[in-house]
Design a protein around this motif. Structure first.
Motif, PDB file in Angstrom:
ATOM      1  N   GLY A 324      27.783 -36.614  58.694  1.00  0.00           N
ATOM      2  CA  GLY A 324      26.274 -36.503  58.468  1.00  0.00           C
ATOM      3  C   GLY A 324      25.659 -36.060  60.008  1.00  0.00           C
ATOM      4  O   GLY A 324      24.768 -35.096  59.801  1.00  0.00           O
ATOM      5  N   LEU A 325      25.760 -36.947  60.812  1.00  0.00           N
ATOM      6  CA  LEU A 325      25.171 -36.595  62.280  1.00  0.00           C
ATOM      7  C   LEU A 325      25.604 -35.192  62.766  1.00  0.00           C
ATOM      8  O   LEU A 325      24.986 -34.341  63.187  1.00  0.00           O
ATOM      9  CB  LEU A 325      25.379 -37.746  63.097  1.00  0.00           C
ATOM     10  CG  LEU A 325      24.891 -39.045  62.796  1.00  0.00           C
ATOM     11  CD1 LEU A 325      25.408 -40.016  63.814  1.00  0.00           C
ATOM     12  CD2 LEU A 325      23.234 -38.765  63.130  1.00  0.00           C
ATOM     13  N   ASP A 326      27.047 -35.134  62.649  1.00  0.00           N
ATOM     14  CA  ASP A 326      27.853 -33.753  63.082  1.00  0.00           C
ATOM     15  C   ASP A 326      27.141 -32.600  62.211  1.00  0.00           C
ATOM     16  O   ASP A 326      26.901 -31.526  62.964  1.00  0.00           O
ATOM     17  CB  ASP A 326      29.333 -33.835  63.073  1.00  0.00           C
ATOM     18  CG  ASP A 326      29.520 -35.038  63.994  1.00  0.00           C
ATOM     19  OD1 ASP A 326      30.897 -35.443  63.703  1.00  0.00           O
ATOM     20  OD2 ASP A 326      29.135 -35.327  65.108  1.00  0.00           O
ATOM     21  N   GLY A 327      26.757 -32.750  60.929  1.00  0.00           N
ATOM     22  CA  GLY A 327      26.445 -31.432  60.207  1.00  0.00           C
ATOM     23  C   GLY A 327      24.890 -31.276  60.105  1.00  0.00           C
ATOM     24  O   GLY A 327      24.429 -30.531  59.547  1.00  0.00           O
ATOM     25  N   TYR A 328      24.123 -32.463  60.719  1.00  0.00           N
ATOM     26  CA  TYR A 328      22.900 -32.573  60.631  1.00  0.00           C
ATOM     27  C   TYR A 328      21.876 -31.122  60.841  1.00  0.00           C
ATOM     28  O   TYR A 328      21.329 -30.491  60.107  1.00  0.00           O
ATOM     29  CB  TYR A 328      22.273 -33.624  61.440  1.00  0.00           C
ATOM     30  CG  TYR A 328      20.531 -33.449  61.448  1.00  0.00           C
ATOM     31  CD1 TYR A 328      19.903 -33.230  62.763  1.00  0.00           C
ATOM     32  CD2 TYR A 328      19.716 -33.961  60.342  1.00  0.00           C
ATOM     33  CE1 TYR A 328      18.584 -33.126  62.514  1.00  0.00           C
ATOM     34  CE2 TYR A 328      18.279 -33.781  60.461  1.00  0.00           C
ATOM     35  CZ  TYR A 328      17.824 -33.382  61.552  1.00  0.00           C
ATOM     36  OH  TYR A 328      16.282 -33.461  61.564  1.00  0.00           O
ATOM     37  N   SER A 329      22.056 -30.646  62.237  1.00  0.00           N
ATOM     38  CA  SER A 329      21.355 -29.609  62.720  1.00  0.00           C
ATOM     39  C   SER A 329      21.666 -28.274  61.648  1.00  0.00           C
ATOM     40  O   SER A 329      20.612 -27.638  60.860  1.00  0.00           O
ATOM     41  CB  SER A 329      21.795 -29.051  63.739  1.00  0.00           C
ATOM     42  OG  SER A 329      21.176 -27.866  64.354  1.00  0.00           O
ATOM     43  N   GLU A 330      22.952 -28.051  61.176  1.00  0.00           N
ATOM     44  CA  GLU A 330      23.283 -26.828  60.354  1.00  0.00           C
ATOM     45  C   GLU A 330      22.589 -26.982  58.920  1.00  0.00           C
ATOM     46  O   GLU A 330      21.938 -26.011  58.372  1.00  0.00           O
ATOM     47  CB  GLU A 330      24.707 -26.739  60.089  1.00  0.00           C
ATOM     48  CG  GLU A 330      24.844 -25.418  59.525  1.00  0.00           C
ATOM     49  CD  GLU A 330      26.378 -25.124  59.271  1.00  0.00           C
ATOM     50  OE1 GLU A 330      27.115 -25.982  59.870  1.00  0.00           O
ATOM     51  OE2 GLU A 330      26.785 -24.328  58.582  1.00  0.00           O
ATOM     52  N   LYS A 331      22.679 -28.315  58.426  1.00  0.00           N
ATOM     53  CA  LYS A 331      22.285 -28.653  57.155  1.00  0.00           C
ATOM     54  C   LYS A 331      20.728 -28.470  56.927  1.00  0.00           C
ATOM     55  O   LYS A 331      20.091 -27.893  56.195  1.00  0.00           O
ATOM     56  CB  LYS A 331      22.683 -29.951  56.725  1.00  0.00           C
ATOM     57  CG  LYS A 331      22.332 -30.133  55.163  1.00  0.00           C
ATOM     58  CD  LYS A 331      23.420 -31.392  54.685  1.00  0.00           C
ATOM     59  CE  LYS A 331      23.149 -31.803  53.311  1.00  0.00           C
ATOM     60  NZ  LYS A 331      24.186 -32.809  52.922  1.00  0.00           N
ATOM     61  N   ALA A 332      19.982 -29.145  58.242  1.00  0.00           N
ATOM     62  CA  ALA A 332      18.631 -29.196  57.975  1.00  0.00           C
ATOM     63  C   ALA A 332      17.860 -27.622  58.254  1.00  0.00           C
ATOM     64  O   ALA A 332      16.941 -27.416  57.791  1.00  0.00           O
ATOM     65  CB  ALA A 332      18.084 -29.975  59.278  1.00  0.00           C
ATOM     66  N   LEU A 333      18.626 -26.861  59.265  1.00  0.00           N
ATOM     67  CA  LEU A 333      17.984 -25.741  59.209  1.00  0.00           C
ATOM     68  C   LEU A 333      18.126 -24.917  58.355  1.00  0.00           C
ATOM     69  O   LEU A 333      17.410 -23.749  57.977  1.00  0.00           O
ATOM     70  CB  LEU A 333      18.777 -24.929  60.745  1.00  0.00           C
ATOM     71  CG  LEU A 333      18.281 -25.490  61.910  1.00  0.00           C
ATOM     72  CD1 LEU A 333      19.278 -25.060  62.941  1.00  0.00           C
ATOM     73  CD2 LEU A 333      16.971 -25.158  62.297  1.00  0.00           C
ATOM     74  N   ALA A 334      19.304 -25.004  57.311  1.00  0.00           N
ATOM     75  CA  ALA A 334      19.299 -24.057  56.287  1.00  0.00           C
ATOM     76  C   ALA A 334      18.149 -24.277  55.443  1.00  0.00           C
ATOM     77  O   ALA A 334      17.426 -23.435  54.834  1.00  0.00           O
ATOM     78  CB  ALA A 334      20.531 -24.573  55.504  1.00  0.00           C
ATOM     79  N   ARG A 335      17.732 -25.526  55.101  1.00  0.00           N
ATOM     80  CA  ARG A 335      16.640 -25.703  54.344  1.00  0.00           C
ATOM     81  C   ARG A 335      15.084 -25.340  55.084  1.00  0.00           C
ATOM     82  O   ARG A 335      14.434 -24.846  54.459  1.00  0.00           O
ATOM     83  CB  ARG A 335      16.475 -27.067  53.699  1.00  0.00           C
ATOM     84  CG  ARG A 335      15.552 -27.245  52.724  1.00  0.00           C
ATOM     85  CD  ARG A 335      15.594 -28.683  52.083  1.00  0.00           C
ATOM     86  NE  ARG A 335      14.476 -28.669  50.801  1.00  0.00           N
ATOM     87  CZ  ARG A 335      13.146 -28.969  50.982  1.00  0.00           C
ATOM     88  NH1 ARG A 335      12.555 -29.278  52.273  1.00  0.00           N
ATOM     89  NH2 ARG A 335      12.592 -29.093  49.817  1.00  0.00           N
ATOM     90  N   VAL A 336      15.143 -25.600  56.336  1.00  0.00           N
ATOM     91  CA  VAL A 336      14.136 -25.200  57.120  1.00  0.00           C
ATOM     92  C   VAL A 336      13.739 -23.713  56.989  1.00  0.00           C
ATOM     93  O   VAL A 336      12.662 -23.469  56.934  1.00  0.00           O
ATOM     94  CB  VAL A 336      14.116 -25.576  58.631  1.00  0.00           C
ATOM     95  CG1 VAL A 336      13.268 -25.003  59.657  1.00  0.00           C
ATOM     96  CG2 VAL A 336      13.949 -27.152  58.794  1.00  0.00           C
ATOM     97  N   TRP A 337      14.902 -22.997  57.149  1.00  0.00           N
ATOM     98  CA  TRP A 337      14.671 -21.238  57.185  1.00  0.00           C
ATOM     99  C   TRP A 337      14.076 -20.983  55.534  1.00  0.00           C
ATOM    100  O   TRP A 337      13.244 -20.095  55.695  1.00  0.00           O
ATOM    101  CB  TRP A 337      15.737 -20.678  57.686  1.00  0.00           C
ATOM    102  CG  TRP A 337      15.977 -20.688  59.063  1.00  0.00           C
ATOM    103  CD1 TRP A 337      16.783 -21.248  59.874  1.00  0.00           C
ATOM    104  CD2 TRP A 337      14.917 -19.868  59.812  1.00  0.00           C
ATOM    105  NE1 TRP A 337      16.477 -20.940  61.317  1.00  0.00           N
ATOM    106  CE2 TRP A 337      15.516 -19.915  61.260  1.00  0.00           C
ATOM    107  CE3 TRP A 337      14.037 -18.713  59.664  1.00  0.00           C
ATOM    108  CZ2 TRP A 337      14.687 -19.212  62.229  1.00  0.00           C
ATOM    109  CZ3 TRP A 337      13.288 -18.200  60.525  1.00  0.00           C
ATOM    110  CH2 TRP A 337      14.061 -18.381  61.932  1.00  0.00           C
ATOM    111  N   LYS A 338      14.323 -21.616  54.615  1.00  0.00           N
ATOM    112  CA  LYS A 338      13.944 -21.406  53.241  1.00  0.00           C
ATOM    113  C   LYS A 338      12.405 -21.516  53.249  1.00  0.00           C
ATOM    114  O   LYS A 338      11.690 -20.993  52.600  1.00  0.00           O
ATOM    115  CB  LYS A 338      14.809 -22.050  52.261  1.00  0.00           C
ATOM    116  CG  LYS A 338      16.224 -21.460  52.083  1.00  0.00           C
ATOM    117  CD  LYS A 338      17.330 -22.443  51.232  1.00  0.00           C
ATOM    118  CE  LYS A 338      18.583 -21.777  51.111  1.00  0.00           C
ATOM    119  NZ  LYS A 338      19.391 -22.762  50.676  1.00  0.00           N
ATOM    120  N   ALA A 339      12.007 -22.751  53.915  1.00  0.00           N
ATOM    121  CA  ALA A 339      10.677 -23.117  53.829  1.00  0.00           C
ATOM    122  C   ALA A 339      10.006 -22.209  54.537  1.00  0.00           C
ATOM    123  O   ALA A 339       8.657 -21.578  54.485  1.00  0.00           O
ATOM    124  CB  ALA A 339      10.368 -24.555  54.466  1.00  0.00           C
TER     125      ALA A 339
END
Ligand code: APR
Ligand code: PHB
Length: 390
Positions: A324-339
């Motif tokens: 989860g920590l290793d994948g955090y940035s990619e996963k968070a940014l995917a939803r951030v960019w949709k917002a």
């Protein structure tokens, strides 16, 4: 001082994460630049996605939100031919949003932290992040003439757009994407009955307007103003007259005006910083991204960051699983960019752009006409407005 997670920033993001981790037995120290009263004096938006509301309940902070918050199942879009209601409930398959002031939500989080003896330290100065790429990062801050050191496993930068955390990532690592809009929002809070039971987003040739609320006795209104305007340029009377000009006649006729108890101008910007992780530092909320308020995504974009980070940190300590920590940035940014996309789209749809050429204006007219004529377009608006899945 030693802790497992040192959180910088006592806004909604930092407080919610601190509360959630505490309930899982994970120790945090939260550092806030200002006093609790100062933080609670900020006026912020008030539309909560169902995902954020769920997190507040999981954090044992949802009781007043559920009691005092209002469930909204639709929004109105006012335009030169009248006003159309977008049925969020129907178009989202039965979901809704909660209207509950962010100030109250932040107050609930502070009270929960205090109730559980959370370590929240106010009025910290010169917060500095150290050894972020080592296995033993630490944070220092000044208290009077003393420098205090906090050793920790991880640092969470929830210190907003003007915080120190994002700036602690080396310039050759950090990528920033920004769009600044050529206007601002002049907002007024008044102890008046809201003009509409649901929010009205008004597109008008004089500029955008929004009718919102905090409760049945506290209204929040906005009008688009030129960037060069200052609050001093706008008397309460001038504000109310301009707001009425931008609303349908029947709405303007029933608008209850009153003295402003808060009046301010906010600039509009879209901003994303990548990556949202640097070594043992994780960015969350406004520290990493900003949206124009048109889509009411500000706090809600922070919610998914907190959700991902909360589960990643728990998995680290409880399961020794760092995926989860290793994948955090990619996963968070995917939803951030949709917002980001949705907030940009709502802003482009509803505001008057000084530099628009006639073709742009016709395109904007057509975008609105398509939205109001297409159930599928309204389904798209609805699924974004009530909140995309985490
Ligand atoms: N040290 C400690 N605290 C800091 C520092 C610093 N160097 N810099 C800023 N802060 C604090 C601010 O005083 C603020 O209380 O960090 C907090 C950040 O809170 P927000 O700006 O509210 O950001 P966030 O918690 O991510 O919430 C995002 O709040 O601002 C709205 O529109 C935004 O709705 C969105 C939501
Ligand atoms: C607010 O109530 O402050 C508010 C509501 C919806 C928005 C922006 C602001 O899109």
């Amino acid at each position: 001082m030693k802790t497992q997670v040192c959180i910088i920033g006592g806004g909604p993001s930092g407080l919610l994460l601190s509360q959630l981790l505490h309930l899982k037995g994970i120790d945090t120290v939260l550092l806030e630049k200002y006093s609790r009263e100062y933080v609670l004096g900020r006026i912020r938006a008030g539309v909560l996605e169902h995902g954020f509301a769920k997190l507040m309940r999981e954090a044992q902070c949802g009781e007043r939100m559920d009691r005092e918050g209002e469930i909204h199942e639709g929004i109105y879009i006012a335009h030169d031919k009248g006003m159309d209601r977008i049925d969020l409930h129907k178009h989202s398959g039965g979901s809704s949003v909660i209207v509950y002031g962010q100030t109250e939500l932040t107050r609930d989080l502070y009270e929960a932290r205090a109730r559980m003896n959370g370590k929240v330290i106010h009025n910290v100065e010169d917060v500095t992040l150290h050894d972020l790429t080592s296995a033993a990062p630490y944070v220092t801050y000044r208290e009077g003439d003393q420098i205090i050191r906090i050793d920790c496993d991880y640092v969470v930068g929830a210190d907003g757009f003007h915080g120190v955390s994002r700036k602690s990532i080396p310039k050759d690592v950090l990528r920033e994407y920004e769009r600044v809009y050529p206007f601002g929002w002049l907002g007024v809070l008044s102890r008046t009955k809201p003009v509409s039971p649901e929010l009205i987003y008004a597109r008008h040739e004089r500029g955008f307007a929004l009718c919102s609320l905090r409760s049945q006795v506290l209204s929040r209104y906005y009008i688009q103003v030129p960037l060069e305007d200052s609050v001093e340029d706008w008397s309460d009377e001038a504000f109310w007259e301009e707001l009425k000009r931008r609303l349908p006649d029947d709405v303007a006729a029933r608008l209850i005006t009153g003295p402003s108890i808060e009046k301010s101008i906010a600039p509009l910007r879209s901003f994303v910083a990548e990556p949202m992780r640097y070594g043992r530092l994780f960015l969350a909320g406004d520290a990493a991204h900003i949206v124009p308020p048109t889509g009411a995504r500000g706090l809600n974009s922070a919610a998914s960051d907190i959700y991902y980070l909360y589960h990643a940190v728990v998995d680290h300590y409880h399961k020794k699983d760092d995926s989860g920590l290793d994948g955090y940035s990619e996963k968070a940014l995917a939803r951030v960019w949709k917002a980001q996309r949705f907030s940009w789209w709502m802003t482009m749809l509803l505001h008057r752009f000084p530099a628009h050429i006639p073709y742009d204006q016709k395109l904007q007219d057509t975008e609105l006409a398509y939205l109001l004529s297409s159930e599928r377009a309204q389904q798209s608006l609805a699924e974004n407005y009530i909140g995309l899945p985490f």
